[in-house]
Write an enzyme that holds these catalytic residues in place. Structure first.
Site, PDB file in Angstrom:
ATOM      1  N   ASP A 188       6.257 114.746  49.127  1.00 31.93           N
ATOM      2  CA  ASP A 188       5.549 116.025  49.242  1.00 31.93           C
ATOM      3  C   ASP A 188       6.418 117.149  48.706  1.00 31.93           C
ATOM      4  O   ASP A 188       7.397 116.901  48.001  1.00 31.93           O
ATOM      5  CB  ASP A 188       5.057 116.277  50.673  1.00 31.93           C
ATOM      6  N   ASP A 204      14.321 123.017  59.193  1.00 32.62           N
ATOM      7  CA  ASP A 204      13.086 123.797  59.252  1.00 32.62           C
ATOM      8  C   ASP A 204      13.331 125.304  59.422  1.00 32.62           C
ATOM      9  O   ASP A 204      12.386 126.094  59.403  1.00 32.62           O
ATOM     10  CB  ASP A 204      12.173 123.295  60.394  1.00 32.62           C
TER      11      ASP A 204
HETATM   12  N1  EPU Z   1      14.079 109.204  55.371  1.00 34.58           N
HETATM   13  C1  EPU Z   1      14.180 108.103  54.580  1.00 34.58           C
HETATM   14  N2  EPU Z   1      13.650 106.920  55.039  1.00 34.58           N
HETATM   15  C2  EPU Z   1      13.027 106.830  56.239  1.00 34.58           C
HETATM   16  C3  EPU Z   1      12.905 107.975  57.041  1.00 34.58           C
HETATM   17  C4  EPU Z   1      13.453 109.167  56.580  1.00 34.58           C
HETATM   18  O1  EPU Z   1      14.747 108.132  53.487  1.00 34.58           O
HETATM   19  O2  EPU Z   1      12.568 105.718  56.598  1.00 34.58           O
HETATM   20  C5  EPU Z   1      14.653 110.467  54.883  1.00 34.58           C
HETATM   21  C6  EPU Z   1      13.570 111.523  54.601  1.00 34.58           C
HETATM   22  O3  EPU Z   1      13.044 111.366  53.305  1.00 34.58           O
HETATM   23  C7  EPU Z   1      14.343 112.801  54.770  1.00 34.58           C
HETATM   24  C8  EPU Z   1      15.349 112.468  55.894  1.00 34.58           C
HETATM   25  O4  EPU Z   1      15.427 111.049  55.911  1.00 34.58           O
HETATM   26  O5  EPU Z   1      15.029 113.103  53.601  1.00 34.58           O
HETATM   27  C9  EPU Z   1      14.977 112.991  57.272  1.00 34.58           C
HETATM   28  O6  EPU Z   1      13.696 112.534  57.615  1.00 34.58           O
HETATM   29  P1  EPU Z   1      13.141 112.405  59.111  1.00 34.58           P
HETATM   30  O7  EPU Z   1      12.515 111.076  59.237  1.00 34.58           O
HETATM   31  O8  EPU Z   1      14.207 112.784  60.085  1.00 34.58           O
HETATM   32  O9  EPU Z   1      12.036 113.549  59.136  1.00 34.58           O
HETATM   33  P2  EPU Z   1      10.475 113.411  59.366  1.00 34.58           P
HETATM   34  O10 EPU Z   1      10.210 112.624  60.589  1.00 34.58           O
HETATM   35  O11 EPU Z   1       9.813 113.015  58.103  1.00 34.58           O
HETATM   36  C10 EPU Z   1      10.381 115.543  60.902  1.00 34.58           C
HETATM   37  C11 EPU Z   1       9.593 116.807  60.936  1.00 34.58           C
HETATM   38  C12 EPU Z   1      10.045 117.743  59.824  1.00 34.58           C
HETATM   39  C13 EPU Z   1      11.522 118.030  60.032  1.00 34.58           C
HETATM   40  C14 EPU Z   1      12.306 116.706  60.064  1.00 34.58           C
HETATM   41  C15 EPU Z   1      13.788 116.875  60.345  1.00 34.58           C
HETATM   42  C16 EPU Z   1       7.456 116.164  61.793  1.00 34.58           C
HETATM   43  C17 EPU Z   1       6.001 115.970  61.565  1.00 34.58           C
HETATM   44  N3  EPU Z   1       8.176 116.520  60.763  1.00 34.58           N
HETATM   45  O12 EPU Z   1      10.124 114.934  59.636  1.00 34.58           O
HETATM   46  O13 EPU Z   1       9.308 118.944  59.963  1.00 34.58           O
HETATM   47  O14 EPU Z   1      11.994 118.820  58.983  1.00 34.58           O
HETATM   48  O15 EPU Z   1      11.762 115.844  61.077  1.00 34.58           O
HETATM   49  O16 EPU Z   1      13.977 117.569  61.522  1.00 34.58           O
HETATM   50  O17 EPU Z   1       7.939 116.035  62.898  1.00 34.58           O
HETATM   51  C18 EPU Z   1       8.213 120.888  59.263  1.00 34.58           C
HETATM   52  O18 EPU Z   1       7.761 121.007  60.399  1.00 34.58           O
HETATM   53  O19 EPU Z   1       8.148 121.815  58.400  1.00 34.58           O
HETATM   54  C19 EPU Z   1       8.872 119.641  58.874  1.00 34.58           C
HETATM   55  C20 EPU Z   1       9.053 119.273  57.611  1.00 34.58           C
END
Ligand code: EPU
Length: 424
Positions: free
Chosen positions: A120, A309
């Site tokens: 995204d 964020d």
């Molecule tokens: N990542 C991987 N592989 C995975 C999982 C994650 O490469 O299997 C990478 C992601 O691409 C990213 C990093 O690890 O570069 C961190 O990702 P994470 O999984 O921690 O984040 P997320 O669960 O996708 C949530 C929030 C985000 C927030 C992040 C970090 C939700 C819906 N989204 O995303 O919120 O920035 O955690 O705190 O909970 C927002 O609200 O604007 C937002 C983007």
């Protein structure tokens, strides 16, 4: 073509009190967790944002009945004994958090088809750690025509899982699968965001056996059945942090209620380094600023580090600081994309990989800009508050995804902002 925009007139000093609702990034996950138990889950303090609507639609397609009462911020989710197991692309592409149905559906149905979310505006956002963790628990994954297909015909079993990085989404999907798996699951290097703690607290109320909550080693002993419960969503630390920056950059004085200030420890310390005075209470804090901000160095990291964020909002603060500061983004590789828009307002920004050098200017200069994601959108509006003239921010649907009553909250604090339609 007509487009909804925010018109922000710079120059007002924000003052007063603003209440933050429950956190988007908790409410959405609690909604998916409701799928783990047949019966009626009642969520309180649910934010009135577009993403909650999308998640409600997804749950409805899976067979749940969702009733929302916006007047008292509650959401009632009636989950049937048998739920569907497919999350369609049209919803997943609109909201990436749809991937959070993976764990609960796999746990309940032992099969799930979820459209692959793709990348995204802020990065590539892989799901490899979600897949690796659930595979260790006995699921088999394939991808087919853009869908991630997981099957666990013999059910899921406990496992010891080490995450490469403390991913929020992977921790949540593994947690919500493990609560109904056979035996014990241990997640090492787990994420410990307040929203994960909130999810664990609700799951334990439902009868789950989770320990190590809020630490980087979470252990889950699977149970055979969970019971629907009532839960109040934790306050939104990112919305609270956004209002805190708005107060600081406009040299205002704002009290933010409905949030636990300890969830914002580093951002509030950064604001103090920038010259703000901060008063902390139990579930509120006040930011007062009487000077041009000092520049503040920012390095984003998983919680309890500085939240990604709030990175765009702090770049805006640095853009009018009395000096230069480096901002380092470690979570999302494309999160600096919005700086091209901020540069249109005159900000002096130099990007080198995941570093952004911000040289403070005395003032920004109004121009039309486009929001590219929810936090970038909020940050561009903040920039409009300190620009001379009227800044027109388009792409406001991104802001509506995560900020309830954005315009009325800002107006009540004394900002000049309106939502209107403009031909493009
Ligand atoms: N990542 C991987 N592989 C995975 C999982 C994650 O490469 O299997 C990478 C992601 O691409 C990213 C990093 O690890 O570069 C961190 O990702 P994470 O999984 O921690 O984040 P997320 O669960 O996708 C949530 C929030 C985000 C927030 C992040 C970090 C939700 C819906 N989204 O995303 O919120 O920035 O955690 O705190 O909970 C927002 O609200 O604007 C937002 C983007």
């Amino acid at each position: 073509m007509e487009n909804e925009v925010f018109k922000v007139t710079g120059g007002s000093r924000l003052s007063g009190q603003v209440h933050v609702p429950g956190a988007k990034n908790s409410a959405l996950k609690l909604m998916t967790a409701s799928l783990l138990a047949a019966g009626t889950t009642q969520l309180e303090n649910v934010p009135d944002i577009a993403d909650v609507e999308i998640m409600a639609e997804l749950l409805t397609r899976l067979g749940a009945q969702v009733n929302r009462d916006i007047s008292n911020s509650t959401l009632e989710i009636k989950v049937p004994e048998n739920i569907g197991h497919r999350a369609d692309y049209d919803l997943v592409r609109r909201m990436r958090a749809s991937i959070n149905v993976l764990g609960p559906i796999l746990a309940r149905c032992h099969e799930v088809d979820v459209a692959l979310p793709g990348g995204d505006e802020i990065g590539s956002r892989g799901v490899d750690m979600h897949i690796a963790g659930l595979t260790k628990m006995g699921a088999e994954f394939n991808s087919d025509h853009g869908y991630l297909i997981a099957r666990a015909p013999k059910g899921l079993h406990g496992a010891r899982i080490w995450l490469d990085i403390p991913s929020v989404g992977a921790t949540e999907n593994i947690l919500t699968a493990a609560v109904l798996a056979k035996g014990e699951t241990v997640i090492e290097n787990a994420a410990r965001e307040p929203e994960i703690v909130d999810l664990c607290l609700m799951l334990n109320k439902m009868g789950a056996q989770i320990s190590g909550i809020g630490t980087n080693t979470i252990s889950i002993i699977g149970v055979t059945k969970l019971t629907a419960t009532t839960h109040e969503v934790v306050g939104d630390r990112i919305v609270a942090g956004t209002w805190a920056v708005a107060a600081a950059i406009t040299q205002g004085e704002v009290t933010v209620t409905g949030v636990n200030p300890t969830h914002l420890q580093i951002p509030l310390e950064k604001l103090m380094s920038a010259g703000a005075q901060i008063e902390i209470a139990n579930d509120s804090f006040t930011v007062r600023m009487t000077q041009r901000p000092n520049p503040v160095e920012i390095v984003t990291l998983p919680y309890p580090g500085f939240p990604t964020d709030l990175q765009p909002q702090f770049i805006v603060l640095n853009s009018i600081a009395n000096g230069a500061a480096m901002v380092t983004e470690n979570l999302f590789e494309a999160r600096f994309r919005f700086t091209q828009e901020l540069a249109r307002l005159g900000a002096d920004l130099q990007i080198d990989g995941h570093h952004c050098l911000v040289k403070g200017r005395l003032q920004l200069s109004a121009a039309p800009v486009e929001a590219t994601d929810v936090r970038a959108g909020a940050a561009l509006v903040l920039a409009g508050l300190i620009a001379d003239g009227v800044t027109v921010v388009s792409g406001v649907s991104h802001i509506d995804r995560g900020y309830a009553n954005f315009v009325s909250n800002l107006t009540s604090l004394g900002a000049t902002i309106e939502r209107t339609r403009e031909s493009i």
